[in-house]
Design a protein around this motif. Structure first.
Motif, PDB file in Angstrom:
ATOM      1  N   SER A  64       0.900  -1.283   0.008  1.00 37.95           N
ATOM      2  CA  SER A  64       0.120  -0.134  -0.133  1.00 37.95           C
ATOM      3  C   SER A  64       0.871   1.377   0.160  1.00 37.95           C
ATOM      4  CB  SER A  64      -0.711   0.302   1.299  1.00 37.95           C
ATOM      5  OG  SER A  64      -0.495  -0.779   2.348  1.00 37.95           O
ATOM      6  N   ARG A 115      -6.738   1.975   8.627  1.00 40.79           N
ATOM      7  CA  ARG A 115      -5.865   0.836   8.765  1.00 40.79           C
ATOM      8  C   ARG A 115      -6.386  -0.300   8.007  1.00 40.79           C
ATOM      9  NH1 ARG A 115      -1.781   0.190  12.378  1.00 40.79           N
ATOM     10  NH2 ARG A 115      -1.529  -1.153  10.674  1.00 40.79           N
ATOM     11  N   GLY A 118      -6.097  -0.476   4.281  1.00 38.98           N
ATOM     12  CA  GLY A 118      -4.732  -0.550   3.844  1.00 38.98           C
ATOM     13  C   GLY A 118      -3.491   0.556   4.262  1.00 38.98           C
ATOM     14  N   ALA A 119      -4.157   1.542   5.252  1.00 35.73           N
ATOM     15  CA  ALA A 119      -3.034   2.392   5.464  1.00 35.73           C
ATOM     16  C   ALA A 119      -2.146   1.649   6.498  1.00 35.73           C
ATOM     17  CB  ALA A 119      -3.859   3.616   6.091  1.00 35.73           C
ATOM     18  N   ARG A 120      -1.009   1.855   6.323  1.00 34.15           N
ATOM     19  CA  ARG A 120       0.150   1.486   7.484  1.00 34.15           C
ATOM     20  C   ARG A 120       0.405   2.575   8.500  1.00 34.15           C
ATOM     21  NH1 ARG A 120       5.177  -1.179   4.925  1.00 34.15           N
ATOM     22  NH2 ARG A 120       4.123  -2.543   3.040  1.00 34.15           N
ATOM     23  N   ARG A 121       0.981   2.227   9.478  1.00 39.60           N
ATOM     24  CA  ARG A 121       1.147   3.029  10.663  1.00 39.60           C
ATOM     25  C   ARG A 121       1.719   4.512  10.103  1.00 39.60           C
ATOM     26  NH1 ARG A 121       0.224   0.195  15.150  1.00 39.60           N
ATOM     27  NH2 ARG A 121       0.474  -2.085  15.156  1.00 39.60           N
ATOM     28  N   ILE A 151      -0.519   6.610   8.697  1.00 40.23           N
ATOM     29  CA  ILE A 151      -1.584   7.236   9.555  1.00 40.23           C
ATOM     30  C   ILE A 151      -0.462   8.417  10.214  1.00 40.23           C
ATOM     31  CG2 ILE A 151      -2.683   7.018  11.883  1.00 40.23           C
ATOM     32  CD1 ILE A 151      -3.988   5.965   9.488  1.00 40.23           C
ATOM     33  N   THR A 174      -0.941  -5.209   6.396  1.00 44.54           N
ATOM     34  CA  THR A 174      -1.808  -4.246   6.051  1.00 44.54           C
ATOM     35  C   THR A 174      -1.823  -3.880   4.538  1.00 44.54           C
ATOM     36  OG1 THR A 174      -1.191  -2.996   8.162  1.00 44.54           O
ATOM     37  CG2 THR A 174      -1.894  -1.759   6.424  1.00 44.54           C
ATOM     38  N   SER A 175      -0.899  -4.139   3.820  1.00 43.09           N
ATOM     39  CA  SER A 175      -0.729  -4.132   2.531  1.00 43.09           C
ATOM     40  C   SER A 175      -1.825  -5.158   1.705  1.00 43.09           C
ATOM     41  CB  SER A 175       0.532  -4.223   1.702  1.00 43.09           C
ATOM     42  OG  SER A 175       1.424  -3.385   2.082  1.00 43.09           O
ATOM     43  N   ARG A 197      -4.509  -6.610   3.408  1.00 43.07           N
ATOM     44  CA  ARG A 197      -5.691  -6.480   3.602  1.00 43.07           C
ATOM     45  C   ARG A 197      -6.367  -5.346   2.768  1.00 43.07           C
ATOM     46  NH1 ARG A 197      -4.326  -5.243   8.911  1.00 43.07           N
ATOM     47  NH2 ARG A 197      -4.218  -3.003   9.171  1.00 43.07           N
ATOM     48  N   GLY A 198      -5.373  -4.133   2.464  1.00 43.33           N
ATOM     49  CA  GLY A 198      -5.962  -3.202   1.672  1.00 43.33           C
ATOM     50  C   GLY A 198      -6.132  -3.617   0.264  1.00 43.33           C
ATOM     51  N   TYR A 212      -5.318   4.178  -0.276  1.00 46.94           N
ATOM     52  CA  TYR A 212      -3.967   3.616  -0.004  1.00 46.94           C
ATOM     53  C   TYR A 212      -3.737   2.278  -0.982  1.00 46.94           C
ATOM     54  CZ  TYR A 212      -4.873   6.233   4.205  1.00 46.94           C
ATOM     55  OH  TYR A 212      -5.100   7.417   5.205  1.00 46.94           O
ATOM     56  N   ASN A 213      -4.575   1.823  -1.689  1.00 45.49           N
ATOM     57  CA  ASN A 213      -4.358   0.791  -2.511  1.00 45.49           C
ATOM     58  C   ASN A 213      -3.832   1.204  -4.084  1.00 45.49           C
ATOM     59  OD1 ASN A 213      -6.895   1.384  -3.444  1.00 45.49           O
ATOM     60  ND2 ASN A 213      -7.825  -0.512  -2.767  1.00 45.49           N
ATOM     61  N   ARG A 214      -3.445   1.972  -4.320  1.00 49.26           N
ATOM     62  CA  ARG A 214      -2.860   2.474  -5.649  1.00 49.26           C
ATOM     63  C   ARG A 214      -3.738   2.694  -6.773  1.00 49.26           C
ATOM     64  NH1 ARG A 214       2.965   1.569  -6.207  1.00 49.26           N
ATOM     65  NH2 ARG A 214       3.706   0.802  -4.078  1.00 49.26           N
TER      66      ARG A 214
END
Ligand SMILES: Nc1ncnc2c1ncn2[C@@H]1O[C@H](COP(=O)(O)OP(=O)(O)OP(=O)(O)O)[C@@H](O)[C@H]1O
Ligand SMILES: [Mg+2]
Lengths: 417, 226
Positions: free
Chosen positions: A14, A328, A331-334, A337, B80-81, B83-84, B112-114
Motif C-alpha cells: 500500500s 488501517r 490498507g493504511a500503514r502505521r 497514519i 496491512t498491504s 488487507r488493503g 491506499y491501494n494504488r
C-alpha cells in the motif's frame, strides 16, 4: 517472515501518495475551520510578535540614524595631515587648492562645501571705532577667518541680519565681512543697513551680515569672516587650511572616500578626512533590551502556540479513533497514519505562519505610518516565518501522530464511533 | 476454483483474568466466489473471527492462509498491504468520516491501494449507484438515515474491488426493500468472483448464502443450510 515462501512479491504494497497526503491534511484542517483558527491562534500571535519586533526594531533603528544623527551623519571635513589644522597656519604648504569648493560640489552627494582658514593678522585687535583707544576697551582680540562662500551652508549657519558674501566679493578682493553674533555684541554692531565699518588693525572692513547661529562650527560665532580673495589681498593668507562638506543623508562615507582625491589628486595621502562613524555602529545597542523582551514574548507565544496545536491534534486523534481504524483496515500503514496527522499539524503551523507573517508586516506598516517612519524589514524575516510555523506545527504533531499510529486497528475499530 | 480462506486450528485468546477464548480451534475453507453466512449468539466470537479473516487481528494459535499467503508469517506492514488489496469491510459501526461528503467517504477506501486519483471518483460513483445512493453523492453522513449510512459503508467496501468482502451485520439498519436490494447486489458481486462472508442475525440474509456457519462460545460449526 516465512523463509520458505517468497510471499512478499505477491503482495501489492500500500502507498499514500504525497498529493493524497497534502489533500488529506488540508481537508482535515478545513473540516472544522472554526476550531482550526482557534488552534493556530497562538502560533499566529507568536509569529506576529517576532516579525513585528524585528521589523520595528529595524525601522526605528534606521530612523535613529536619519533623525538624531543627521547632523553628524552628513558632515565630512578635510584638513592637512602635516599640521595642527587651521589654528596654526603655515602658509603655502597646504594641499587644499583654492578651488576646493568647486571641486567638491561637483561630486555626487555633496550638498555644500567651503574652505576655512585662520587669517594671521599679526596680533591686530579688532574694533568698531577708527581711533586707537589707549584704554583698549573698544578693541578686542577676535579671530579673523577666511572662507569660501559655500562654507556658510556647509556649516549650517543662519543669518540674523544682512547677507553672506559671494564669489564676486572674493574675486574683487572687496573688504567686506560677515561677523558672528558673539563678535557683533562685543563690537556693538547690531544693524548692517548703514554699512557699519570695523577695523582690523589699520584695515577697514564693511560688515554686510551678522550670523545668528552656526550649528557645526560654533567658533565662528566669535569670529570675523572675510572672503578668501580679500584675505589673500589684505593679509597675505595662503592656501585653505580646512574644508567642511555637507553631504546628502547616507553619502558621508562615500564622500569621505572621494574627497581627498578630488582635492589633491597627486598626493591625497597628505590630507586627513574625518567622516561620521558608520550608521551601523550608531544604531545598534539603542533598543536591544526592548527588542529582546519582545522576542522572548514572541518565543513564549510560539511555545504556547505549539502546545495548542499539539493539544488539539491529540484531541482530534482521540476523536477520530474510528477513522484511524477504518484507514488501517483499507490498507493504511502505521507510517501513513502518522504522516497524515503530522501533515495536518504542520499545515496548521504553516497557515499560522502565513497569517502571522502577513499580520506582522501589517503591524510594522501601521506603526511606521503612525510615527511617519519609512518601514524597513529584511525580506527573509517574513519568508522564514512561514516555514518556521510549519516546523512548529510539525514538532507539535510528533506525539499525537505517534499515538495515532500506534493504535491497534482492531482496538481502533471497536472503540470508534 | 482455489481456496480464498483457509483456517487450520485457529484460536484467539484475549489475555486477562480470566482470559477470554473468543475463537477456539477453528477449521474452515472457503472457495473463491463462496458465500458464507456466520450466525450465532451475541458474544460468541463472530466479530473476532471476522477480524482474523480480514488480517486486522492475528490468531494466537493455528494458521490462516488468505489466497494462499500465510498471514501469520507476515510483518505488520505486509499484513496491512494485503488487507488493503484483498479485503473489503463493512463494520457493525460504519466509521464514516463525518465532515466528508458521501462520495469522498467512498473515495477514502481507494486512497491506499494504488488506485489512480483520477479513477477514484468515477469508481466511487459507480459503487454508490449500485447501492442506490446516486442522489446522495454530496450529502454528509449526518444528513443520511441509518440505512443510507450503511449503504455508503457497503459502497466504500466494494469500490476497492476486493477479492474477499467481510460484512458485520450489513443489513442491520435496512428495511425489507433495501435489504433485498443489497442481497441482490451481493449475488451480483459473487458472479464477478467476489468471496463473501457475512455475519448476520437475520434469517432472510443467511438463507441467501450457500453455507451457514454457526458460532457458539468460540466454536465453529457448519449448520444446516435450509
Ligand atoms: N480486545 C478484547 N479483549 C478482551 N476480550 C475481548 C476483546 N475483544 C473481544 N473480546 C471478547 O470476545 C468475545 C467475543 O467477542 P465478539 O465481538 O467477537 O462477539 P460477537 O459474536 O461479534 O458478538 P455480537 O453479535 O454481539 O457482535 C466477547 O466475550 C468479548 O468480550
Ligand atoms: Mg460482533
Amino acid at each position: 517472515m516465512s523463509a520458505v515462501q517468497p510471499l512478499e512479491h505477491r503482495i501489492v504494497k500500500s502507498r499514500f501518495a504525497l498529493s493524497d497526503l497534502v489533500a488529506e491534511a488540508f481537508s482535515g484542517m478545513l473540516a472544522r475551520p472554526g476550531r482550526t483558527m482557534l488552534t493556530i491562534l497562538g502560533t499566529v500571535l507568536g509569529v506576529v510578535a517576532v516579525v513585528a519586533t524585528l521589523g520595528i526594531a529595524k525601522t526605528s533603528g534606521n530612523q535613529i540614524v536619519s533623525r538624531t544623527d543627521e547632523l553628524s551623519a552628513t558632515s565630512v571635513s578635510v584638513s592637512n595631515r602635516s599640521e595642527g589644522g587651521f589654528r596654526s597656519p603655515s602658509n603655502n604648504v597646504s594641499s587644499i587648492p583654492w578651488d576646493a569648493e568647486d571641486r567638491l560640489t561637483r561630486l555626487n552627494g555633496v550638498v555644500a562645501a567651503g574652505t576655512m582658514t585662520r587669517v594671521d593678522t599679526s596680533g591686530s585687535l579688532v574694533s568698531s571705532v577708527p581711533i586707537n583707544d589707549p584704554l583698549g576697551q573698544s578693541e578686542f582680540a577676535i579671530d579673523v577667518v577666511a572662507t569660501s562662500p559655500g562654507l556658510f551652508e556647509a556649516v549650517l549657519s543662519e543669518l540674523s541680519t544682512g547677507r553672506y558674501f559671494d564669489e564676486g566679493h572674493s574675486i574683487r578682493n572687496e573688504p567686506v565681512a560677515v561677523i558672528g553674533s558673539g563678535a557683533a555684541t562685543r563690537l556693538n554692531v547690531t544693524r548692517v543697513d548703514q554699512q557699519p565699518a570695523i577695523f582690523v588693525g589699520d584695515t577697514t572692513l564693511v560688515v554686510i551680515g551678522i550670523l545668528d547661529d552656526v550649528a557645526r562650527e560654533p567658533s565662528l560665532i566669535n569670529s570675523v569672516i572675510i572672503p578668501n580673495g580679500t584675505a589673500n589681498a589684505l593679509f597675505g593668507t595662503g592656501a585653505p587650511a580646512e574644508v567642511h562638506i555637507l553631504t546628502e543623508l547616507g553619502a558621508a562615507q562615500l564622500i569621505g572616500d572621494q574627497a581627498a582625491v578630488a582635492l589633491s589628486p597627486n598626493e591625497p595621502e597628505t590630507l586627513r578626512v574625518s567622516v561620521p562613524p558608520e550608521p551601523r555602529i550608531l544604531k545598534s545597542g539603542l533598543q536591544d533590551d526592548v527588542n529582546s523582551q519582545f522576542l522572548i514574548l514572541g518565543g513564549i507565544s510560539l511555545l504556547v502556540g505549539a502546545i495548542g496545536i499539539a493539544n488539539v491534534t491529540l484531541v482530534s486523534v482521540l476523536e477520530r479513533v474510528g477513522e484511524i481504524g477504518l484507514r488501517r483496515a483499507t490498507g493504511a500503514r502505521r507510517r501513513h497514519i502518522a504522516a497524515q496527522f503530522l501533515a495536518e499539524s504542520a499545515a496548521m503551523g504553516l497557515v499560522g505562519g502565513i497569517i502571522g507573517a502577513s499580520l506582522g508586516v501589517l503591524v510594522i506598516v501601521a506603526v511606521s505610518a503612525q510615527r511617519q517612519w519609512t518601514p524597513v524589514l529584511d525580506l527573509y524575516v517574513p519568508l522564514l516565518a512561514v516555514p518556521g510555523g510549519a516546523v512548529i506545527g510539525l514538532i507539535a504533531g510528533l506525539y499525537p501522530s505517534w499515538r495515532a499510529s500506534s493504535l491497534e486497528p482492531v482496538d481502533a475499530l471497536r472503540g470508534g464511533t | 476454483m482455489s481456496a480464498v480462506v483457509e483456517l487450520a486450528g485457529v484460536g484467539r485468546t484475549f489475555a486477562g483474568s480470566p482470559p477470554v477464548e473468543a475463537v477456539r480451534d477453528a477449521d474452515l475453507v472457503v472457495e473463491e466466489g463462496g458465500y458464507v453466512a456466520i450466525v450465532g449468539p451475541s458474544g460468541s466470537g463472530k466479530s473476532t473471527l471476522l477480524h482474523i479473516l480480514g488480517c486486522l487481528d492475528t490468531p494466537t494459535s493455528g494458521s490462516y492462509r488468505l489466497r494462499g499467503i500465510d498471514v501469520g508469517g507476515l510483518s505488520d506492514g505486509d499484513r496491512t498491504s494485503l488487507r488493503g488489496a484483498e479485503v473489503g469491510f463493512v463494520f457493525q459501526a460504519f466509521h464514516l468520516l463525518p465532515y466528508r461528503s458521501v462520495i469522498e467517504n467512498v473515495m477514502t477506501g481507494l486512497v491506499y491501494n494504488r488506485t489512480p486519483r483520477r479513477v477514484r471518483r468515477e469508481r466511487s460513483r459507480q459503487a454508490l449507484e449500485r447501492v442506490g445512493l446516486s442522489h446522495r453523492l454530496d450529502f454528509t453522513p449526518r444528513q443520511l438515515s441509518g440505512g443510507e449510512r450503511q449503504r455508503v459503508a457497503v459502497a466504500r467496501a466494494i469500490a476497492a474491488q476486493p477479492s474477499l468482502l467481510l460484512c458485520d451485520e450489513p443489513t442491520g439498519n435496512l428495511d425489507t426493500r433495501t435489504t433485498s436490494a443489497i442481497l441482490d447486489l451481493f449475488d451480483e458481486l459473487r458472479t464477478d468472483g467476489l468471496t463473501l462472508m457475512v455475519i448476520t442475525h437475520e434469517e432472510r440474509v443467511s438463507q441467501r448464502a450457500e453455507r451457514r456457519i454457526e458460532m457458539i462460545d468460540g466454536f465453529l460449526g457448519e449448520a444446516e443450510s435450509s
